[in-house]
Write an enzyme that holds these catalytic residues in place. Structure first.
Site, PDB file in Angstrom:
ATOM      1  N   HIS A 112       0.811  -1.211   0.000  1.00  0.00           N
ATOM      2  CA  HIS A 112       0.000   0.000   0.000  1.00  0.00           C
ATOM      3  C   HIS A 112       0.851   1.272   0.000  1.00  0.00           C
ATOM      4  O   HIS A 112       0.355   2.371  -0.213  1.00  0.00           O
ATOM      5  CB  HIS A 112      -0.948  -0.014   1.216  1.00  0.00           C
ATOM      6  CG  HIS A 112      -2.280   0.618   0.928  1.00  0.00           C
ATOM      7  ND1 HIS A 112      -2.472   1.535  -0.072  1.00  0.00           N
ATOM      8  CD2 HIS A 112      -3.496   0.463   1.515  1.00  0.00           C
ATOM      9  CE1 HIS A 112      -3.734   1.928  -0.081  1.00  0.00           C
ATOM     10  NE2 HIS A 112      -4.378   1.286   0.865  1.00  0.00           N
ATOM     11  N   ASP A 144      -2.204   2.143  -4.519  1.00  0.00           N
ATOM     12  CA  ASP A 144      -3.427   2.544  -3.831  1.00  0.00           C
ATOM     13  C   ASP A 144      -4.517   1.513  -4.069  1.00  0.00           C
ATOM     14  O   ASP A 144      -4.483   0.770  -5.051  1.00  0.00           O
ATOM     15  CB  ASP A 144      -3.891   3.911  -4.339  1.00  0.00           C
ATOM     16  CG  ASP A 144      -2.879   5.005  -4.013  1.00  0.00           C
ATOM     17  OD1 ASP A 144      -2.173   4.846  -2.995  1.00  0.00           O
ATOM     18  OD2 ASP A 144      -2.788   5.971  -4.774  1.00  0.00           O
TER      19      ASP A 144
END
Lengths: 466, 324
Positions: free
Chosen positions: A439, A443
């Site tokens: 992450h 995204d």
């Protein structure tokens, strides 16, 4: 070519990131004859297990590192030819612990494998006065060309993560030329790397340095008093298991793991596979598995999502115009996992991928992979679905950005629209896919779009294009 | 297009420049009535008159000094040194005045000095030298060393039109030995652009002038061994085509620099150093130099052969690199 002079067998460099290896088995014992390139011992590293061929023909005069011991790359393991211990730096190295200190250390490490034996060899081998060694200068291109790596070879080696000492040299004195290393990279690594003629460490060291080669590292962290409860049993961790353990922990400490999942209607793939299966098996001896379909579609999708095929390197984001696809493969004994890499998968069609996956998976199970075949991956697919699991959260193979999980294809009641646009329930083969991504770089929306596109490619599989 | 010798190409190029540009004149020893020691200016005095094809006294100092003055006054003189060796008499005028005038006073000095150079015919120490490196070291001078008839003509045109003092080294051993097609029309061959004499993958030879042909013959022998040699003809040393040299070095990773000039301080050293500085990570072998030894050029044919790099020397050098 029989060897008059002593030739050292050293722990080979099994890929750039590997710094140590464990001797798992000696295939010859002291005093036995061996031919050059004949398998001499088996070693295990955190990447692969492999055999080490003898660098020369002659008598195995001395074994310096016993089974179960872990030593650094370049450490002398044995000597072929010459008189036992007559090779300058290893004079009179008794293989068994002889000093009081050694005995003490052995006692300390009881419970672990007999890893301390060579530590004493080092102690013993250190003469009071370092004797002038007859070793040749390490960088003498004329006599031991392999030890000299030219600038261009060094650069190519580092760019491709290749260890030049694994390359057969055709230059003067066996030096690895630019052509040699380029051919090596092009053709892929040979089955077993030759025991590299790594320069003997002492020749380059100051006088007061230990006279033996790089001392063996004290093997696995000494398990402090291992006290077993009733009913418990112990087995030593293999190098591979230690490697996996370290990597899993490091990955979770490095990447911000998040998993997204999607359901894919595999009807079209199932139908096409059914058709291709016979043809592929008959014509090519290859099984077009669901995994190869998913892999093919993934490679295609990654083209539009370079970050998912990328990595964070320092302050930079790395993307590339190729996909080296890793596949998690469980070993036959069920006690380990290896991730062979299908290089340049972007250039392979469905057949090419199916064939590649079959090949590396088979060789992974047979322990026939070379170190370079487990390196350089840019994206990984793991397939725990074979056992019926429908979801998971795999751990990213560092330094990659994501890992795709594929799960069982299961027939499920599925709401579709009939010819009149009415909702009906149909039976459809459904497969779940998960994308576990870092992450920090990827995204959630990007991962979602990736999975959506991947699903689309699988559901509308274009036979002509793939 | 017509087949011409290297000498004819120089002669034609010079004549063409004189025809199209009235500022161009020729001055040198025996260039007028006699047509030049090597007959480059044969018939020039008849066509252009004694004022544009001037027989000078036996003084290189006067010739180059006169040219420098005329150039400052707007002319485009072309001086001929009967032999390149004699240019040392004119060193002061070239190096102190002509090369620096532009920086010192702002006036360009567009002179071309033609320099019949090189050995191979027992000319001895006064008539065989290749002094290009001495001048390549002087900022403000351009150094031109054509190897082919086509370049001989095109580079001469560029030299005459260039606003700087240009030293044009024409190799005597190529004069009548080398014959090739030359375009009929006028053209200028740009400075600082190397010519790929032949492409190859395994080894590079960087050279210029007559050594291009020595390199070619040597490369043919290596070709029989299955080793492919690239030959780069620099054409001009100032400016020199660094880019082309580095590209070739990066491609083959093994470079041989070949020149007929002597070893120490020869321009090959500059090339080798540049490759080491800028293409170090692409090298698979040390850069090799094959040059004349650090002695005057001997008279004796046997000794001269030992002095000037021969095909066999280059073959040995190439094999050594190939096997490295």
């Amino acid at each position: 070519m029989a060897t008059e002079t002593a030739v050292d067998v050293v722990m080979p460099q099994m890929g750039v990131s590997v710094s140590e290896g464990t001797v798992t088995k000696w295939l010859k014992s002291e005093g036995e004859q061996i031919e050059a390139d004949e398998a001499l011992l088996e070693i295990s590293t955190d990447k692969v297990d492999t055999e080490v061929p003898s660098p020369a023909s002659g008598t195995l005069t001395q074994i310096l590192v016993q089974e179960g011991e872990t030593v650094e790359v370049g450490t002398k393991l044995a000597q072929i030819g010459g008189a036992p211990g007559a090779n300058g730096q290893t004079q009179a190295a008794p293989p068994e612990p002889a000093t009081a200190q050694a005995a003490a250390e052995s006692a300390d490490a009881s419970g672990a494998e007999g890893e301390t034996a060579t530590a004493e060899v080092v102690e013993e081998a250190r003469p009071a006065e370092p004797e002038p060694t007859a070793a040749v200068p390490v960088s003498d291109g004329g006599t031991d060309g392999k030890s000299f790596v030219s600038p261009v070879v060094a650069r190519i080696a580092s760019e491709h993560g290749v260890d030049p000492s694994q390359v057969q040299g055709s230059g003067r004195g066996g030096r690895v030329t630019k052509k040699d290393i380029l051919n090596f990279i092009e053709e892929g690594a040979p089955a077993a790397p030759p025991a590299a003629a790594t320069p003997a460490a002492p020749a380059a060291q100051p006088a007061e340095a230990p006279v033996a080669p790089a001392p063996p590292t004290p093997a696995p962290p000494p398990p402090q008093p291992v006290v077993g409860e009733t009913g418990e049993q112990f087995e030593p961790m293999t190098a591979m298991r230690r490697g996996i353990a370290e990597h899993m922990r490091r990955s979770l400490d490095t990447s911000a793991h998040v998993t997204s999942a999607i359901e894919v209607d595999m009807s079209r793939v199932v139908a096409i596979r059914k058709k291709l299966k016979q043809e592929y098996e008959k014509d090519y001896g290859v099984n077009p598995t669901y995994l190869s379909f998913v892999a093919r579609a993934t490679v295609e999708t990654l083209r539009d999502y370079p970050w998912i095929n990328g990595e964070i390197r320092g302050e930079q984001i790395v993307t590339r115009n190729y996909v080296n696809l890793g596949f998690a493969v469980e070993l036959a004994d069920g006690k380990g996992l290896i991730v062979p890499v299908l290089k340049h998968a972007e250039g392979l069609n469905l057949l090419g991928i199916a064939r590649g996956v079959t090949d590396i998976a088979q060789r992974a199970r047979d322990k026939k992979l070379t170190p370079d075949e487990v390196q350089g991956g840019t994206f990984t697919i793991t397939n725990p679905g074979g056992y019926g699991t429908f979801h998971g959260t795999p751990v990213i193979s560092q330094p990659q950005a994501a890992i795709l999980g594929t799960y069982a294809v299961v027939k499920r009641p599925w709401v579709i629209q009939d010819d009149r646009g009415e909702d009906v329930i149909a039976i459809r083969p459904i497969m779940n896919l998960t994308l576990t991504y870092d992450h920090r770089l990827v995204d959630g929306a990007l991962a979602g779009r990736f999975l959506r596109d991947l699903r689309e490619k699988l559901q509308t599989w274009d036979e002509a294009a793939y | 297009l017509a087949e011409k010798t290297y000498l004819q190409a120089i002669s034609d190029g010079l004549r063409e420049e004189m025809r199209r540009d009235k500022r161009v004149f020729v001055i040198g020893e025996d260039v007028g009535v006699y047509g030049g020691a090597f007959k480059v200016t044969l018939g020039f005095q008849e066509e252009f008159g004694a004022w544009r094809v001037i027989d000078a006294p036996l003084s290189e100092t006067a010739i180059v000094g006169g040219c420098t003055g005329a150039a400052i006054m707007g002319m485009r003189p072309v001086a001929e040194m009967q032999f390149a060796d004699f240019i040392s008499c004119a060193w002061d005028h070239l190096v102190t005045v002509a090369a620096k005038q532009r920086w010192r006073a702002g006036t360009p000095v567009p002179i071309t000095v033609r320099l019949p150079s090189g050995g191979g015919f027992s000319g001895g120490p006064f008539h065989s030298q290749n002094p290009e490196s001495s001048f390549a070291h002087i900022p403000g001078l351009k150094v031109i060393c054509p190897a082919t008839p086509e370049d001989a003509k095109g580079l001469l045109a560029s030299a005459i039109q260039d606003p700087n003092p240009c030293l044009y080294f024409e190799h005597k051993h190529l004069y009548r030995r080398i014959k090739a097609e030359v375009p009929d029309e006028r053209y200028e061959t740009p400075f600082g652009k190397a010519r790929v004499h032949q492409e190859g993958d395994d080894l590079s030879i960087i050279t210029w002038g007559a050594m291009v042909y020595t390199a070619e013959e040597a490369a043919q022998q290596l070709d029989a061994d299955g080793v492919s040699v690239e030959i780069l003809d620099l054409r001009t040393l100032v400016p020199w085509d660094k880019q082309a040299v580095l590209e070739s070095a990066r491609k083959t990773s093994k470079v041989l620099v070949l020149h007929e000039d002597t070893h120490t301080g020869g321009f090959g050293g500059e090339i080798a150093a540049t490759i080491a500085e800028e293409a170090f990570e692409d090298l698979d072998a040390p850069v090799k130099r094959i040059t004349a030894p650090d002695t005057p050029v001997p008279f004796s044919p046997q000794l001269e052969k030992a002095f000037i790099p021969q095909v066999d020397d280059v073959v040995a050098g190439l094999r050594d690199l190939a096997e490295y």
